[in-house]
Design a protein around this motif. Sequence first.
Motif, PDB file in Angstrom:
ATOM      1  N   GLY A  22       0.822  -1.217   0.000  1.00  0.00           N
ATOM      2  CA  GLY A  22       0.000   0.000   0.000  1.00  0.00           C
ATOM      3  C   GLY A  22       0.848   1.255   0.000  1.00  0.00           C
ATOM      4  O   GLY A  22       0.595   2.204  -0.752  1.00  0.00           O
ATOM      5  N   ARG A  23       1.873   1.262   0.817  1.00  0.00           N
ATOM      6  CA  ARG A  23       2.747   2.436   0.908  1.00  0.00           C
ATOM      7  C   ARG A  23       3.395   2.757  -0.431  1.00  0.00           C
ATOM      8  O   ARG A  23       3.500   3.902  -0.845  1.00  0.00           O
ATOM      9  CB  ARG A  23       3.865   2.194   1.947  1.00  0.00           C
ATOM     10  N   MET A  25       2.235   2.121  -3.292  1.00  0.00           N
ATOM     11  CA  MET A  25       1.228   2.698  -4.197  1.00  0.00           C
ATOM     12  C   MET A  25       1.003   4.173  -3.886  1.00  0.00           C
ATOM     13  O   MET A  25       0.909   5.005  -4.796  1.00  0.00           O
ATOM     14  CB  MET A  25      -0.100   1.938  -4.062  1.00  0.00           C
ATOM     15  N   VAL A  26       0.919   4.504  -2.609  1.00  0.00           N
ATOM     16  CA  VAL A  26       0.723   5.906  -2.226  1.00  0.00           C
ATOM     17  C   VAL A  26       1.894   6.746  -2.745  1.00  0.00           C
ATOM     18  O   VAL A  26       1.708   7.842  -3.284  1.00  0.00           O
ATOM     19  CB  VAL A  26       0.562   6.042  -0.699  1.00  0.00           C
ATOM     20  N   ILE A  29       1.527   7.408  -6.413  1.00  0.00           N
ATOM     21  CA  ILE A  29       0.544   8.454  -6.696  1.00  0.00           C
ATOM     22  C   ILE A  29       1.145   9.829  -6.408  1.00  0.00           C
ATOM     23  O   ILE A  29       0.980  10.774  -7.183  1.00  0.00           O
ATOM     24  CB  ILE A  29      -0.745   8.235  -5.872  1.00  0.00           C
ATOM     25  N   ASN A  30       1.862   9.922  -5.306  1.00  0.00           N
ATOM     26  CA  ASN A  30       2.475  11.203  -4.955  1.00  0.00           C
ATOM     27  C   ASN A  30       3.504  11.650  -5.986  1.00  0.00           C
ATOM     28  O   ASN A  30       3.781  12.833  -6.129  1.00  0.00           O
ATOM     29  CB  ASN A  30       3.122  11.128  -3.566  1.00  0.00           C
ATOM     30  N   SER A  32       3.018  11.260  -9.073  1.00  0.00           N
ATOM     31  CA  SER A  32       2.245  11.368 -10.311  1.00  0.00           C
ATOM     32  C   SER A  32       2.448  10.181 -11.236  1.00  0.00           C
ATOM     33  O   SER A  32       2.532  10.307 -12.446  1.00  0.00           O
ATOM     34  CB  SER A  32       2.579  12.662 -11.069  1.00  0.00           C
ATOM     35  N   GLU A  33       2.526   9.018 -10.591  1.00  0.00           N
ATOM     36  CA  GLU A  33       2.605   7.809 -11.395  1.00  0.00           C
ATOM     37  C   GLU A  33       1.399   6.949 -11.073  1.00  0.00           C
ATOM     38  O   GLU A  33       0.821   7.060  -9.990  1.00  0.00           O
ATOM     39  CB  GLU A  33       3.879   7.021 -11.061  1.00  0.00           C
ATOM     40  N   SER A  34       1.048   6.089 -12.011  1.00  0.00           N
ATOM     41  CA  SER A  34      -0.079   5.199 -11.752  1.00  0.00           C
ATOM     42  C   SER A  34       0.311   4.203 -10.667  1.00  0.00           C
ATOM     43  O   SER A  34       1.376   3.600 -10.735  1.00  0.00           O
ATOM     44  CB  SER A  34      -0.444   4.445 -13.023  1.00  0.00           C
ATOM     45  N   PRO A  35      -0.536   4.037  -9.642  1.00  0.00           N
ATOM     46  CA  PRO A  35      -0.226   3.019  -8.634  1.00  0.00           C
ATOM     47  C   PRO A  35      -0.208   1.646  -9.293  1.00  0.00           C
ATOM     48  O   PRO A  35      -0.998   1.377 -10.189  1.00  0.00           O
ATOM     49  CB  PRO A  35      -1.374   3.136  -7.637  1.00  0.00           C
ATOM     50  N   PHE A  67      -3.368   0.919 -12.165  1.00  0.00           N
ATOM     51  CA  PHE A  67      -4.721   1.474 -12.059  1.00  0.00           C
ATOM     52  C   PHE A  67      -5.111   2.293 -13.280  1.00  0.00           C
ATOM     53  O   PHE A  67      -6.237   2.209 -13.766  1.00  0.00           O
ATOM     54  CB  PHE A  67      -4.827   2.340 -10.795  1.00  0.00           C
ATOM     55  N   VAL A  68      -4.171   3.092 -13.787  1.00  0.00           N
ATOM     56  CA  VAL A  68      -4.522   3.989 -14.880  1.00  0.00           C
ATOM     57  C   VAL A  68      -4.454   3.241 -16.205  1.00  0.00           C
ATOM     58  O   VAL A  68      -3.552   3.421 -17.013  1.00  0.00           O
ATOM     59  CB  VAL A  68      -3.618   5.238 -14.890  1.00  0.00           C
ATOM     60  N   ALA A  73      -8.494  -0.850 -14.352  1.00  0.00           N
ATOM     61  CA  ALA A  73      -8.821   0.045 -13.241  1.00  0.00           C
ATOM     62  C   ALA A  73      -9.708  -0.628 -12.197  1.00  0.00           C
ATOM     63  O   ALA A  73      -9.424  -0.585 -11.000  1.00  0.00           O
ATOM     64  CB  ALA A  73      -9.483   1.308 -13.773  1.00  0.00           C
ATOM     65  N   PHE A  76      -7.975  -3.463 -10.360  1.00  0.00           N
ATOM     66  CA  PHE A  76      -6.936  -2.935  -9.486  1.00  0.00           C
ATOM     67  C   PHE A  76      -7.559  -2.398  -8.210  1.00  0.00           C
ATOM     68  O   PHE A  76      -7.112  -2.698  -7.095  1.00  0.00           O
ATOM     69  CB  PHE A  76      -6.151  -1.839 -10.205  1.00  0.00           C
TER      70      PHE A  76
END
Lengths: 373, 572
Positions: A22-23, A25-26, A29-30, A32-35, A67-68, A73, A76
């Motif tokens: 999870g971390r 993935m966060v 996202i931070n 600006s990449e797809s998790p 995800f993107v 989506a 995911f």
Amino acid sequence: MAEKKKSDEKTTVAHDKLVTMGREMVQEINMSESPSFLTPVRSRSNIKSDPDTGALYLGGSKETRTFVHVSQAKKFMQTVAIASKLKSFLEQGLHTSIRGLYYQLKFSIGEDVDEELFSEQSESNPLIEDLEASLDLKREDFNLSTDRKGVVAGNMTIKDKFGGDESIIDAAKQGRSGWMIPSDVDNGMEFVDIDADYVLVVEKDALWQRLNEDKFWKKNNCILITPKGQASRGTRRLIRKLADKKIPIYVFTDCDAWGWYIYWAIKTGSMNLAYLSKSLATPEARFIGVTMSDIEHYDFLKKLTITAKEVDIKRAQEMLSYPWISKHKQWVDELNIVLKTKKKIEQDALQGQRLTFVGDYVKEKITSGEILP
Amino acid sequence: MATKEKNPDKGVENGKEVEPKSAEEIFEEFKEHSVAEFFTKNKQMLGFSGKVRSLTTVIHEYVTNGLDACEEAGILPDITVKITSVQEEHYLVKVADNGPGIPLDHIGRALGMMLSGTKFHRYMQQRGQQGIGATGCTMFAQLTSGKPIHIRSSTGNGKVYECNVSVNIKTNMPNVSDVQEYEGEFRGVEVMAEFADVKYDRSEYSPLEYLKRTAIANPHAEISFIDPEGRKVRFPRVSESLPERPHEVQPHPLGLESHTLYELMRISPARKVSSFMTTELVRVTSSKVDELRNVIPQFDFDMSPKDVTWEDARRLVAGFKKVKWVAPSAEGLRPIGNDQIEISLRSLLSPEYLSVRSRPPKVYKGGVPFIVEAAISYGGKSGARTEAGSVGGEIMRFSNRSPLLFDAGGCAITKAVKGIEWKRYGISDFDTIPVTVFVNILSAFVPYTGAGKQSIASEPEVVDEIKFAVMDVARDLQRYIAGKVREETRATKRKAIIRYIQLLSEHLPMLANTGNKEDLEKKLTVLVFDKFKADEAEEDKKEKKTRVLMEEEGNESDSDSDGKIEFDEEDM
């Protein structure tokens, strides 16, 4: 779920792995990449077999779940939701089934939960498999229980921590029914004492009951297991763990397509669960029978063969084409007899002359060493 | 067409037994017996066949006259139509216009004399053309109800007159009676006539449908209708722009039929057929007359046009077809125009999508100019509704703005539209889609299949041109439907992905023990929609490519129009 039970276990490996996933993935996202996460490719193209033992395992190919992407989506999002549910099960020290997980998700996600994915048996669920394969864990490690199947009896005691209680199971004191093998034999389960010369895995429950009535395991100091057909994950895992204790494993099935498949799945793992082979396969296992060559030694069996079906013939041909099988002359001979005579034989046939002959047969085979690799 | 040319002839020839006659004799006979015989023999061809159709034909003739009169006078037409039931299969029809009116001393000639309407000897692209229509109605009224028609008219000078008009069947002379004159504020013509042996219904052949389609082709007209049950329908004027006045053109030899030629010569002041031709027909020079002399050597070009017989006229028309002519000018053609068609179809069908195209003039028969206007209307009230409530494709046929309701099967428009491979245009089955195809053919010489003028002959060039016009608009519709489907898919996808973003942003912080829902949602939304935009742009690019390809394909078939497209034998 309202009453919260504090898990008395320390933060498990599974829990850590989930949080880390999870971390990451966060972080993505931070940035600006797809998790995303990586998972080994589970398709046939990436399933390899050990040339020596035949054990199936996954090769090095990996694929990214992201995800993107229009087609990914939803899955995911569902995978992440599953992961977060599993994490909370671990924190609460509670177990549930795939079906229970489905309703947990339905409660928090609603119509976006794909019922299709959760309507089938656990093994068909690709999202959970993604997590298992990606994190190199079994679903049982996430407190996700599967259907139990398989029974054991013998000189073996186990400590079972479950639902906050702790109990000692003595597999020698389970009477006529034996101890039912749980879906998870790792977490909260611990061998206390084992006293056995070997483990006998009997395909059919009926034969197991026959041997149990004869006190076969007591007289022969073994552990008697029946997977009741195809071995469940829990049963396979238990066999693997007993093998780890350096106890020889003998498998006793029908002489037909299904029986062989049960044996080889225990020994090498199965295609579907190739990603778990390391913890489920037992390459040390040996095959007792029944075999077509048994007819030579036990004359009465001649009368008791039955006509092989198309599926048996096909399976025999297939097996001959696997290098890890065809390198064993005994298997080649055995399968060729089947192909030649177009006959097969059931383990139940051994009772044809005398009900208690089954135990004698097993004993004789083990003693004489007439077993197949 | 053959029948059309033959029939007036028959009226003459069949009356006689054997011997050849002098032109005078025939003409005398024609004068005496032709009107009654002409009418009764040609009733069917003139549209007076079938109880429903006859009534619609009556409405058609009167409304057409009203519209033509208004337009010629530069007046925005207001037409009111009322049908009242007198008794079973017997109706009183009242049609009024706000046109220039007909002076009393012209009324008999206009409505009580065959083949003498003001339109007859002038050639222009007009709705009515033969001068048969309104007088035919008078005669039809006389024959079925036994009553003359009743007229009220005024030129707007404060004086109104009313009178009865009938046709003297023996002499083909008008009979005007019961004349009343009074002061009044009125301009236009109001016809009241009773017809028996006709039937009103609300089918696709009904006066109502006729008026609806007339309204479509004439957005500048205000048309109201009261049916026998007292129901009022109004087709409001949706455009204030009056169509340009038609240019009068002299007939071109290729556009003439033998009976028209015969009539033209009968009233011509020319002394010789040759001079009649060079002065009253377009594109005929004396050298062309010489050519004709060679083609039909037995014909005497020096005789008086008045001496020409039906048979002569027919020979002459046949001769015209063997000579190369300079094409007639397309100048007189007066399309409804894309804007006007769009306005009226929008107002009447409230379609979801509409495409209108008009194509440049083409010629058929080697030189007759015509223009095809086509439109396709999708959704809304488009399409034909069955009694069972299902909707299917509808073809609205027009020629020179006049709706064609009857004889659809044999019409070039129907054949062209049905002959289109609709599947190629994203329409799986033309008969189950809410689509209205509008086709208007404009020409001073529309090739009708009969004097009823309800069906267009399948001249190959005409069928092709209709096909191409309809294919043009069908392609537009296909693009629209495809785009709509794409847009819907995208909207669904977007909606779904927004929900996934919300759910992911909700569960991820629970899994990771870090991150904030709102923050993640915001960032993910940016990420996802950037990607979506790129995906969609890629998709659009692909779509555009296929569209260009399709259009190129379309143009190819277009260039094939010079006779390469094949028709079934039936069609020819």
